[in-house]
Design a protein around this motif. Structure first.
Motif, PDB file in Angstrom:
ATOM      1  N   ASN A 491       0.834  -1.207   0.000  1.00  0.00           N
ATOM      2  CA  ASN A 491       0.000   0.000   0.000  1.00  0.00           C
ATOM      3  C   ASN A 491       0.859   1.243   0.000  1.00  0.00           C
ATOM      4  O   ASN A 491       1.840   1.311   0.730  1.00  0.00           O
ATOM      5  N   GLY A 492       0.461   2.199  -0.814  1.00  0.00           N
ATOM      6  CA  GLY A 492       1.158   3.474  -0.829  1.00  0.00           C
ATOM      7  C   GLY A 492       2.478   3.456  -1.566  1.00  0.00           C
ATOM      8  O   GLY A 492       3.261   4.396  -1.471  1.00  0.00           O
ATOM      9  N   LYS A 495       1.576   2.627  -7.081  1.00  0.00           N
ATOM     10  CA  LYS A 495       1.023   1.937  -8.263  1.00  0.00           C
ATOM     11  C   LYS A 495      -0.111   2.754  -8.901  1.00  0.00           C
ATOM     12  O   LYS A 495      -0.098   3.015 -10.102  1.00  0.00           O
ATOM     13  N   SER A 496      -1.078   3.147  -8.063  1.00  0.00           N
ATOM     14  CA  SER A 496      -2.225   3.878  -8.616  1.00  0.00           C
ATOM     15  C   SER A 496      -1.793   5.221  -9.177  1.00  0.00           C
ATOM     16  O   SER A 496      -2.307   5.664 -10.214  1.00  0.00           O
ATOM     17  N   THR A 497      -0.858   5.874  -8.492  1.00  0.00           N
ATOM     18  CA  THR A 497      -0.384   7.161  -9.005  1.00  0.00           C
ATOM     19  C   THR A 497       0.206   6.969 -10.398  1.00  0.00           C
ATOM     20  O   THR A 497      -0.030   7.776 -11.304  1.00  0.00           O
ATOM     21  N   GLN A 535      -9.418   2.070  -9.749  1.00  0.00           N
ATOM     22  CA  GLN A 535      -9.479   1.300  -8.496  1.00  0.00           C
ATOM     23  C   GLN A 535     -10.887   1.336  -7.892  1.00  0.00           C
ATOM     24  O   GLN A 535     -11.381   0.335  -7.400  1.00  0.00           O
ATOM     25  N   ASN A 781      -0.366   8.513   4.997  1.00  0.00           N
ATOM     26  CA  ASN A 781      -0.176   7.999   3.651  1.00  0.00           C
ATOM     27  C   ASN A 781      -1.340   8.209   2.710  1.00  0.00           C
ATOM     28  O   ASN A 781      -1.162   8.511   1.555  1.00  0.00           O
TER      29      ASN A 781
END
Ligand SMILES: Nc1ncnc2c1ncn2[C@@H]1O[C@H](COP(=O)(O)OP(=O)(O)OP(=O)(O)O)[C@@H](O)[C@H]1O
Length: 786
Positions: A491-492, A495-497, A535, A781
């Motif tokens: 997490n953090g 990846k999504s960014t 997501q 985060n």
């Protein structure tokens, strides 16, 4: 059966335009608010106008001769009796400010008589000066409130001009022989109010599109930006036309003064051009808001105040004609110019109506240009990136040496860009070229927020109280045709960014990405053949599963009707969601919503597919369905998939990169990573009798494999991690254990290479280490500040 080997092409602008019209219609007819604000309210206004015209307009008497009347509508009648300098000053001021004409009467007593007997069609009021400072006011009215209002108006006028006059008497002259003007004052206002609320209604739809990510999602799934704006404008205008045209016909049929006149053609134009300026006006206003909730709270009162109050004030201040300068200034407000045009109609002022129509068209054009510019300004922005090690930024002070594979991938991309010489046609379908993205986050604090901060939703983020979070800290990779690339990370880790940058939701602070050879940063039509699944499910509450699939397929590809139906059926069957086909997405379970999101992403056969945690909230069976579907569809596609599931990576991905703290720490095929980082084996031993045998087994393991460490695991077996420093092969370990199995009373044993999971955990621990060095970073985060 799904049609294979289709040659999908992006649909034309017009085709996408029509799809969005269809889509908006579907959403609107299911929205109650739309009926109230877009249809009911305008109709109520029209009905009230008709009703009021019956109640408020008194029929002219037999000697009614409006056209022969040599007195103008905006006349004021003044008895010159004993006029002093103050009174003259007042008259001059009123003349100047309100363009009033005066008819001087000979005698004070003439005035009421004049009003009663001359049968003036649209007489408003008269004043007579009596004595030294005294004044009588006469109204031609039968309604109490109107004289009271005009009365107060006069008093304020005197005060403004510093004139000390004594108001002696208010005399209401009742006349059944003259036309009464209140209707002409009220009708434009009523109509204006009836039509004003569709402006915020349509505008809020656009804010919702932005706030919920709908607009971005549609554009990402091949919709042209121009088609988005024009189809929305066109839809709103078509919807506006319905009540407007019907309303106008009703007014005309009831022979409402102004509408039913020599200017009826112009009155029709005035009505229909109103929407051409009002709708773009609303679209400009909506840019003020980023959140649907705030827009819903403020846009209705705001629009109503901004557009209606000026008209109302002006109507009172200048009942018959407004000074040009004031008019021009306020005409930029659509409801004002509409109201003004209506007023001009009732006074048969043809030229003002013409010029109002022109103003409506011109202001509409100005608003359209503004929409274009503001929309471009609203795009995500680049920030100045900070490399300064001494700054307040969180510095990753792990002195990690970059992995060889990661370095090679970086070099490969750099070479590709260098050698391409501007020609990107032979690029892999997805290329990530050194992307950096930083966020400013508020520094964690133990101090309680002040009252002001509480009210304003938090402390203002300044340099002092903020930290820089390097969400993506320079990454390079490419994804080839037929390849599924897994982006793995705790997490953090960013990846999504990374995906948000690739989908244009965020702008990279540095670096660029290329999708099918087109730059995300520079090429406008980069999102031509993309399927994206965010997501969080981005679904339209009022659309059914079938309609979602229809929408996304029609946006992404040109298909015949049969092909389209086949394709929709294919996804519905693959995800076993036949029984919910006609259910609205708001009524679906979390898992079904997820399946629909993935289906919307894959439908239309996009060449580049970006899946952000596609299997979240899916049960194991649905996960398997998803994995086999992705496998079936991967031909000719380049797919990036972020996930937390090692299984998913093992089952689907050809290559994988593990991200830690914004950087790629390792890259390669799952087997390569297992081999390279999973240095060692896991040995599980099941003793016949756990209590009696475990001591002897442990002694044996310590002597035979001194580097093995015992690990605590649940269950009645003894587990060891064996680092691969002595280069023992799995076969050797098996042989040693097998030959001692009987002696040590071992029931069963297993030995295996470290799994990808272990590799992942190793990197996840690294992220944890980093987080520990960044005080309190964990707690913030996910606190997004913009
Ligand atoms: N808009 C934002 N503003 C501030 N910080 C942000 C923003 N978006 C992401 N971050 C921060 O950037 C870092 C990377 O976030 P990101 O969502 O990309 O991670 P992730 O690997 O996708 O995590 P997850 O697996 O939980 O989805 C996190 O520390 C996050 O708090």
């Amino acid at each position: 059966m799904r049609h294979q080997n289709k040659n999908y092409k992006r649909p034309s602008f017009f085709s996408q335009f029509l799809v969005i019209l269809w889509f908006r219609t579907k959403l609107s007819i299911r929205d109650k608010k739309f009926f109230v604000l877009g249809i009911l309210l305008p109709m109520i206004a029209i009905g009230s106008s008709v009703l009021l015209s019956e109640v408020l307009v008194f029929p002219p008497g037999s000697d009614y001769q409006r056209s022969n009347n040599n007195l103008q509508d905006n006349n004021i009648f003044v008895t010159p009796y004993n006029l002093n300098s103050q009174q003259n000053l007042l008259l001059d001021t009123m003349k100047l400010q309100y363009s009033l004409n005066y008819t001087y009467l000979d005698d004070d007593t003439d005035l009421p008589d004049y009003i009663q007997n001359k049968s003036l069609s649209s007489l408003n009021y008269g004043i007579s000066f009596i004595g030294k400072n005294g004044l009588n006011i006469y109204y031609n009215s039968s309604i109490e409130t109107i004289p009271t209002f005009v009365h107060s108006f006069f008093i304020s006028l005197f005060k403004i001009n510093g004139i000390n006059l004594q108001l002696n008497e208010t005399i209401t002259v009742l006349s059944s022989e003259v036309t009464f003007d209140v209707f002409y004052l009220l009708m434009p206002m009523i109509l204006q109010y009836g039509f004003v609320f569709f402006i915020p209604y349509f505008a809020i739809l656009i804010v919702t599109d932005r706030d919920k990510g709908y607009k971005n999602h549609l554009i990402l799934n091949s919709l042209r930006t121009s088609a988005y704006w024009l189809s929305n404008l066109a839809f709103d205008y078509i919807i506006f036309l319905f009540p407007t045209i019907i309303g106008w016909i009703i007014l005309y049929s009831f022979k409402i003064d102004g509408i039913y006149s020599d200017n009826s053609g112009k009155s029709f134009l005035l009505f229909i051009t109103f929407g051409l300026s009002a709708i773009p006006f609303g679209f400009v206003l909506q840019f003020i808001f980023d959140k649907e909730e705030t827009a819903n709270k403020w846009l209705y009162p705001f629009t109503s105040i901004v557009t209606s109050i000026p008209s109302a004030l002006i109507s009172v201040a200048f009942p018959t004609s407004t000074p040009l300068a004031v008019e021009l200034l306020l005409s930029i407000l659509p409801t004002f110019s509409f109201c003004n045009g209506l007023k001009a109609l009732t006074y048969n002022n043809s030229s003002t109506v013409s010029y109002t129509i022109l103003i409506q068209l011109l202001s509409g054009l100005i608003y359209l240009i503004l929409i274009y510019f503001i929309d471009n300004l609203k795009k995500p922005k680049k920030n100045e990136i900070i490399f300064d090690e001494d700054s307040e930024s969180i510095i990753n002070n792990q002195t990690t040496v970059e992995d060889n594979d990661v370095l090679n991938e970086k070099e490969k991309i750099k070479r590709l860009i260098r050698d391409s010489d501007g020609n990107k046609s032979n690029f892999p379908k997805i290329v990530v070229d050194g992307i950096y993205k930083q966020f400013i986050q508020p520094k964690p604090t133990l101090e309680k927020p002040s009252l002001i901060e509480k009210c304003s939703g938090g402390a203002k983020v300044t340099k002092k109280n903020s930290i820089i979070k390097k969400a993506v800290d320079g990454i390079w990779f490419s994804v080839e045709k037929n390849e599924i690339f897994g982006l793995l990370g705790p997490n953090g880790s960013g990846k999504s960014t990374c995906l948000n940058v690739l989908t244009g939701i965020l702008k990279a602070d540095k670096g660029d990405g290329y999708l099918s050879g087109k730059s995300i940063d520079k090429d406008k039509d980069v999102f031509q053949s993309i399927g994206s699944c965010a997501q969080n499910d981005i679904l339209f509450e009022n659309l059914t599963i079938y309609e979602h699939l229809y929408l996304f397929s029609r946006l992404k590809s040109i298909t015949t009707k049969t092909e389209l139906e086949d394709e929709i059926d294919f996804y519905i069957n693959k995800f076993s969601i036949q029984s919910f086909k006609n259910k609205k997405s708001s009524d679906l379970s979390g898992g079904t919503k997820r399946k629909l999101s993935v289906a919307c992403c894959l439908i239309g056969d996009p060449q580049v597919v970006l899946l952000d945690e596609p299997s979240t909230s899916l049960d194991p069976i649905s996960r398997n369905e998803l994995h086999s579907l992705i496998d079936e569809l991967k031909a000719n596609k380049s797919i990036i998939m972020t996930t937390h599931s090692i299984n998913e990576i093992n089952q689907c991905c050809n290559r994988v990169a593990i991200m830690v703290d914004g950087k790629i720490r390792c890259i390669g095929t799952p087997n390569h990573l297992k081999h390279k980082y999973g240095s060692g084996y896991t040995i599980d031993i099941v003793p016949k009798n756990y209590l009696n045998n475990s001591f002897e087994i442990h002694n044996f393991m310590a002597q035979t494999f001194p580097s093995a460490t015992r690990v605590e695991r649940l269950g009645r077996f003894i587990s060891y991690d064996l680092p691969n420093q002595n280069q023992e092969s799995l076969a050797t370990i098996f042989r040693i254990l097998q030959s001692n199995k009987q002696r040590l009373e071992i029931l069963d044993f297993s030995a295996s290479s470290s799994s990808l999971e272990k590799v992942f955990l190793k990197f996840a621990n690294l992220q944890e280490e980093i987080n520990k060095q960044q005080p309190n970073n964990n707690s913030i985060n996910n606190d997004v500040i913009n």
